[in-house]
Every structure is written in structure tokens, then in C-alpha cells.
Design a protein around this motif. Structure first.
Motif, PDB file in Angstrom:
ATOM      1  N   ALA A 124       0.849  -1.197   0.000  1.00 31.56           N
ATOM      2  CA  ALA A 124       0.000   0.000   0.000  1.00 31.56           C
ATOM      3  C   ALA A 124       0.882   1.243   0.000  1.00 31.56           C
ATOM      4  N   ARG A 125       0.357   2.289  -0.581  1.00 24.26           N
ATOM      5  CA  ARG A 125       1.061   3.584  -0.558  1.00 24.26           C
ATOM      6  C   ARG A 125       0.100   4.648  -0.070  1.00 24.26           C
ATOM      7  N   PHE A 126       0.646   5.649   0.630  1.00 22.48           N
ATOM      8  CA  PHE A 126      -0.214   6.785   0.972  1.00 22.48           C
ATOM      9  C   PHE A 126       0.543   8.101   0.808  1.00 22.48           C
ATOM     10  N   ALA A 127      -0.208   9.127   0.415  1.00 25.62           N
ATOM     11  CA  ALA A 127       0.389  10.444   0.184  1.00 25.62           C
ATOM     12  C   ALA A 127       0.001  11.368   1.325  1.00 25.62           C
ATOM     13  N   VAL A 128       0.987  12.089   1.859  1.00 23.95           N
ATOM     14  CA  VAL A 128       0.679  13.130   2.848  1.00 23.95           C
ATOM     15  C   VAL A 128       0.884  14.497   2.211  1.00 23.95           C
ATOM     16  N   LYS A 129       0.040  15.422   2.609  1.00 24.46           N
ATOM     17  CA  LYS A 129       0.119  16.772   2.054  1.00 24.46           C
ATOM     18  C   LYS A 129       1.249  17.554   2.742  1.00 24.46           C
ATOM     19  N   PRO A 130       1.638  18.701   2.192  1.00 26.06           N
ATOM     20  CA  PRO A 130       2.651  19.515   2.865  1.00 26.06           C
ATOM     21  C   PRO A 130       2.127  20.007   4.217  1.00 26.06           C
ATOM     22  N   THR A 131       2.982  20.068   5.208  1.00 21.72           N
ATOM     23  CA  THR A 131       2.608  20.578   6.540  1.00 21.72           C
ATOM     24  C   THR A 131       1.935  21.937   6.386  1.00 21.72           C
ATOM     25  N   SER A 132       0.800  22.113   7.024  1.00 22.59           N
ATOM     26  CA  SER A 132       0.080  23.380   6.824  1.00 22.59           C
ATOM     27  C   SER A 132       0.656  24.523   7.666  1.00 22.59           C
ATOM     28  N   SER A 133       1.353  24.199   8.753  1.00 18.46           N
ATOM     29  CA  SER A 133       1.946  25.258   9.592  1.00 18.46           C
ATOM     30  C   SER A 133       3.245  25.722   8.943  1.00 18.46           C
ATOM     31  N   ILE A 134       3.181  26.872   8.288  1.00 24.74           N
ATOM     32  CA  ILE A 134       4.366  27.398   7.580  1.00 24.74           C
ATOM     33  C   ILE A 134       4.606  28.848   7.992  1.00 24.74           C
ATOM     34  N   LEU A 135       5.860  29.296   7.803  1.00 25.58           N
ATOM     35  CA  LEU A 135       6.223  30.660   8.208  1.00 25.58           C
ATOM     36  C   LEU A 135       5.772  31.706   7.183  1.00 25.58           C
ATOM     37  N   THR A 136       5.582  31.265   5.934  1.00 25.64           N
ATOM     38  CA  THR A 136       5.177  32.204   4.878  1.00 25.64           C
ATOM     39  C   THR A 136       3.784  32.756   5.189  1.00 25.64           C
ATOM     40  N   PRO A 137       3.615  34.087   5.151  1.00 22.53           N
ATOM     41  CA  PRO A 137       2.285  34.636   5.457  1.00 22.53           C
ATOM     42  C   PRO A 137       1.233  34.168   4.451  1.00 22.53           C
ATOM     43  N   ARG A 138       0.059  33.792   4.945  1.00 19.06           N
ATOM     44  CA  ARG A 138      -1.058  33.330   4.102  1.00 19.06           C
ATOM     45  C   ARG A 138      -2.327  34.083   4.499  1.00 19.06           C
ATOM     46  N   HIS A 139      -3.229  34.244   3.557  1.00 15.01           N
ATOM     47  CA  HIS A 139      -4.517  34.852   3.872  1.00 15.01           C
ATOM     48  C   HIS A 139      -5.375  33.865   4.652  1.00 15.01           C
ATOM     49  N   SER A 140      -6.035  34.355   5.682  1.00  8.59           N
ATOM     50  CA  SER A 140      -6.986  33.491   6.391  1.00  8.59           C
ATOM     51  C   SER A 140      -8.044  34.362   7.078  1.00  8.59           C
ATOM     52  N   ILE A 141      -8.752  33.746   8.011  1.00  9.86           N
ATOM     53  CA  ILE A 141      -9.789  34.460   8.772  1.00  9.86           C
ATOM     54  C   ILE A 141      -9.648  34.091  10.240  1.00  9.86           C
ATOM     55  N   ASP A 142     -10.295  34.870  11.133  1.00  5.93           N
ATOM     56  CA  ASP A 142     -10.269  34.487  12.545  1.00  5.93           C
ATOM     57  C   ASP A 142     -11.668  34.068  13.000  1.00  5.93           C
ATOM     58  N   ARG A 143     -11.761  33.623  14.240  1.00  2.00           N
ATOM     59  CA  ARG A 143     -13.038  33.052  14.708  1.00  2.00           C
ATOM     60  C   ARG A 143     -14.102  34.125  14.942  1.00  2.00           C
ATOM     61  N   TYR A 144     -13.691  35.416  14.834  1.00  2.00           N
ATOM     62  CA  TYR A 144     -14.657  36.504  15.022  1.00  2.00           C
ATOM     63  C   TYR A 144     -15.083  37.117  13.689  1.00  2.00           C
ATOM     64  N   GLY A 145     -14.726  36.441  12.595  1.00  2.00           N
ATOM     65  CA  GLY A 145     -15.228  36.882  11.293  1.00  2.00           C
ATOM     66  C   GLY A 145     -14.391  37.938  10.609  1.00  2.00           C
ATOM     67  N   HIS A 146     -13.107  38.073  10.975  1.00  2.00           N
ATOM     68  CA  HIS A 146     -12.242  39.047  10.321  1.00  2.00           C
ATOM     69  C   HIS A 146     -11.254  38.356   9.402  1.00  2.00           C
ATOM     70  N   GLU A 147     -10.863  39.054   8.339  1.00  2.11           N
ATOM     71  CA  GLU A 147      -9.799  38.541   7.484  1.00  2.11           C
ATOM     72  C   GLU A 147      -8.458  38.870   8.131  1.00  2.11           C
ATOM     73  N   VAL A 148      -7.532  37.931   8.108  1.00  2.00           N
ATOM     74  CA  VAL A 148      -6.219  38.151   8.733  1.00  2.00           C
ATOM     75  C   VAL A 148      -5.128  37.619   7.817  1.00  2.00           C
ATOM     76  N   GLU A 149      -3.906  37.951   8.162  1.00  2.00           N
ATOM     77  CA  GLU A 149      -2.746  37.334   7.515  1.00  2.00           C
ATOM     78  C   GLU A 149      -2.070  36.492   8.592  1.00  2.00           C
ATOM     79  N   ILE A 150      -1.785  35.248   8.278  1.00  2.00           N
ATOM     80  CA  ILE A 150      -1.283  34.344   9.315  1.00  2.00           C
ATOM     81  C   ILE A 150       0.080  33.763   8.943  1.00  2.00           C
TER      82      ILE A 150
END
Ligand SMILES: Cc1cc2nc3c(=O)[nH]c(=O)nc-3n(C[C@H](O)[C@H](O)[C@H](O)COP(=O)(O)O)c2cc1C
Length: 372
Positions: A298-324
Motif C-alpha cells: 500500500a502507498r499513501f500520500a501526505v500533504k505539505p505541513t500546513s503550519s508554515i512561516l510564509t504569510p497566508r490569507h486566512s480568517i479568525d473566529r470573530y469573522g475578520h480577514e487576517v494574515e497568518i
């Protein structure tokens, strides 16, 4: 949160979070009188342990496992053996740094479980990902060590066969190389190349994915079941239950779509002992959900680690857009430590398959059959 249990007759229930005091599990259904010491499990945990090379997370966890129950000294041999009752295992968490996660407490890492845990439960343990952390997989590895003892005739091993876009050369495959490099790579040349590649990825604060290949030798024909209990579906489910896994293949897998019927046929002959012999193993050792006696692959593929230092667009739990940006200690490629974890899942599925086969059939029929 439900669904913390895996398996049918050989059952594993895990508990604990990344930044709690400890993680643990209960293994139920292990047969009695199997010699079992913590050291038997520690060898596998040591392969998965973080902080062993610059290519894995620098979190320092000794991952010393304690056996809390389900064993006692055998009166005859004095050896510690399983009693047939539930086996409790515990590993202390010793290197938590919750403050590393303060900045992302209310923010969602793209590609991680942050948003979905909040959307479902209304609360999430932001400290290292809580239950969604792969810290939980240490218990799978420990339980997998017990599972291997239930099926001593089966040899289970795994190797990393691709990091990012870089595949091994299968002509160079040498199992003895797997323990000679920090990647569990069976191709020494590829391992040297991966070192440079992963250094670049790591230094830039990025991450990459990987493909892991697993093999079980010594599984006799007959384990598994048709329809809903197919060995391949159970294996796929087990591997897919691992963190970061996005693809699973058995045998020829996705490539089987490219083959003709002639190419894909695992032709059969009779060997010198009068037993079934296959000319190839495109099926990956499973037909109709039942093992063929060939190696299970059997083979399985893992995705790249999502915790990275490069800033990415995201949102917070209060409904705001953030850079993370995610600081803290992370695996630049989770595929490396996923090798012993994948092996453990294969062991758990096979131990369960063996016990269920024995439960329904007892001794397998003697093949070939005498013609009436
Ligand atoms: C051995 C292993 C180590 C991991 N380490 C990290 C890590 O350091 N940082 C991270 O963000 N994700 C890590 N992950 C992946 C996350 O746990 C996973 O992506 C997250 O729980 C979301 O689940 P999903 O990817 O299965 O959807 C690791 C996975 C494995 C198998």
C-alpha cells in the motif's frame, strides 16, 4: 468528541492532546500469553520520535511508554506476558510550549483542522492542535507494536518513496538503506538529494508533501472478508484516518487505470510445493477483499505541513480577514515520521484481520482441494 476507537476484535482507543499532561490508549482484544515488555514497543516509538534530525520537528519528546495494565509475569517462565485483558499504555507529554500558539489562538491556519473543529464543536484546543495533532499517532505506533506480536509470522516495513516532486529510483531499492538515512529512504542516492531539497524547504519556512510505501510479507491467503469488510477498504480507511493523508493506493493503485487486462493480470501457476504462485502483484496482495498470500503493498500520500512561516490569507473566529504566519516547531515534511505510523496502521489492520479470520473460519481450508 466520539470516534476514538479503531478495529473490531483487536481494538485501539486513544486519548490525550498535544499539550495535555499525557497521551494514552487502551488496546482491547489482545490474546493472552504473548510476551510483552515496554521495550518491545519503544523500538517503534523511537523511530517516530520527534527531534531526531534537522528534518523533523524540534519538539523534544522522549516518548517513553508505560504499560499500565493487561500484563503480568508468567508463573512458568517469569516473563511478562499479556493476560487477555485490556492493555493500558501511557506516554507523558514533557515538551509542551503552549505560548508558541498564542498568536494563532483565534486564527485559522489554512490547511489545518482549526476552522473545522471550531465550526463543529464551538471550541478548539489551539495549543499544538490539541486532538488534531499528530501527537496522537504515538499511541497508534505503540499499539501497532502489540499488533505485530499478535501476527509474528508477518513482517511489516515501510519506506519513504517520494518527497515533494522527487521520487526514488525503484531500481536502487535496498531495504537495508532505510535505516541508514534520516528519511527511511530505500534509495541512498535519492536520500542524498532529498537532504539538500528539504534543507531549502526548511530554511525558507515552507513545507512539502511525501509518499510512503508499506509492505507486509507473510500474510497467508484468506485474511480479510468480502463486501463491507474488504481488507483493502479497511487498510485504506486506516491509512486515511492518519493526519495529513490525502491519498491511498493498494498495489498498482491509480496506475491500474493505465494498464490493459493482460498487463494487469497476475498470472497464476503451481510452484514446486504444489502451491499457488503469482507471476506479478498488481493486486497488492488482496483480491475480493481477501489476502492472496502475496505481499500486501500500500502507498499513501501526505500533504505539505500546513503550519508554515510564509504569510497566508486566512480568517479568525470573530469573522475578520487576517494574515497568518505559523511559528512554533513543525515538521517541514510530515512524511518522514509518518513511515512508522503507517507501518503501525498496517499492523493493526492485519492483527484484527487475523483474529476475525480465526474467529469465523478457525484453521484455513487445506488447498489444493481433493477432486471428488
Ligand atoms: C507524523 C505527523 C506529524 C505532523 N506534524 C505536523 C506539524 O508539525 N505541523 C502541522 O501543521 N501539521 C502536522 N501534521 C499534520 C496535521 O496533524 C494535520 O494536517 C491536521 O491535523 C489536519 O488534518 P488533515 O490534514 O488530516 O485534514 C503532522 C502529521 C503527521 C502524520
Amino acid at each position: 468528541m466520539s470516534h476514538n476507537t479503531f478495529g473490531h476484535l483487536f481494538r485501539l482507543t486513544t486519548f490525550g492532546e498535544s499539550h495535555g499532561p499525557a497521551i494514552g490508549c487502551v488496546v482491547d482484544g489482545c490474546p493472552p500469553l504473548i510476551p510483552l515488555e515496554a521495550g518491545d514497543l519503544q523500538i517503534y516509538l523511537d523511530k517516530r520520535r520527534p527531534g531526531q534530525s534537522r528534518f523533523t520537528t524540534q519538539r523534544q519528546e522522549p516518548d517513553q511508554v508505560k504499560i499500565l495494565s493487561g500484563v503480568m509475569p508468567d508463573t512458568q517462565s517469569g516473563q511478562q506476558v499479556t493476560t487477555g485483558t485490556s492493555i493500558g499504555l501511557l506516554i507523558d507529554n514533557v515538551d509542551q510550549r503552549s505560548k508558541d500558539y498564542g498568536e494563532i489562538k483565534d486564527q485559522y491556519r489554512p490547511g489545518h483542522a482549526d476552522y473545522t473543529y471550531d465550526a463543529k464543536y464551538g471550541i478548539r484546543d489551539y495549543r499544538g492542535g490539541g486532538r488534531s495533532s499528530a501527537r496522537e499517532t504515538a499511541m497508534r505506533v505503540a499499539a501497532g507494536g502489540i499488533a505485530r506480536k499478535v501476527i509474528p509470522g508477518v513482517t511489516i516495513r515501510g519506506a519513504l518513496v517520494q518527497i515533494g516532486p522527487h521520487k526514488i529510483d525503484r531500481q536502487n531499492w535496498d531495504w537495508s538503506e532505510v535505516d541508514n538515512n534520516p528519511f527511511f529512504c530505500p534509495d541512498a542516492k535519492a536520500a542524498a538529494m532529498w537532504s539538500d531539497y528539504l534543507d531549502q524547504i526548511r530554511k525558507s519556512g515552507s513545507s512539502c508533501g511525501a509518499v510512503i510505501e508499506l509492505e507486509a510479507q507473510g500474510v497467508p491467503a484468506g485474511w480479510g472478508a468480502p463486501i463491507y469488510g474488504k481488507l483493502d477498504s479497511e487498510l485504506a480507511s486506516a491509512l486515511m484516518s492518519l493526519n495529513a493523508v490525502k491519498g491511498v493506493e493498494i498495489g498498482e493503485g491509480m496506475n491500474s487505470a493505465c494498464l490493459t487486462g493482460e498487463e494487469n493480470a497476475d498470472e497464476m501457476r503451481i510452484d514446486a510445493n504444489g502451491q499457488a504462485q503469482f507471476s506479478s502483484n498488481h493486486a497488492g496482495g488482496i483480491l475480493g477483499g481477501i489476502s492472496t498470500g502475496q505481499p500486501i503493498v500500500a502507498r499513501f500520500a501526505v500533504k505539505p505541513t500546513s503550519s508554515i512561516l510564509t504569510p497566508r490569507h486566512s480568517i479568525d473566529r470573530y469573522g475578520h480577514e487576517v494574515e497568518i504566519r505559523t511559528k512554533g516547531r513543525h515538521d517541514p515534511c510530515v512524511g518522514i515520521r509518518a513511515v512508522p505510523v503507517g507501518e503501525a496502521m498496517l499492523a493493526l489492520v492485519l492483527a484484527d484481520g487475523f483474529l476475525r479470520h480465526r474467529g469465523q473460519i478457525g484453521a484455513s481450508p487445506s488447498w489444493p482441494f481433493a477432486k471428488a
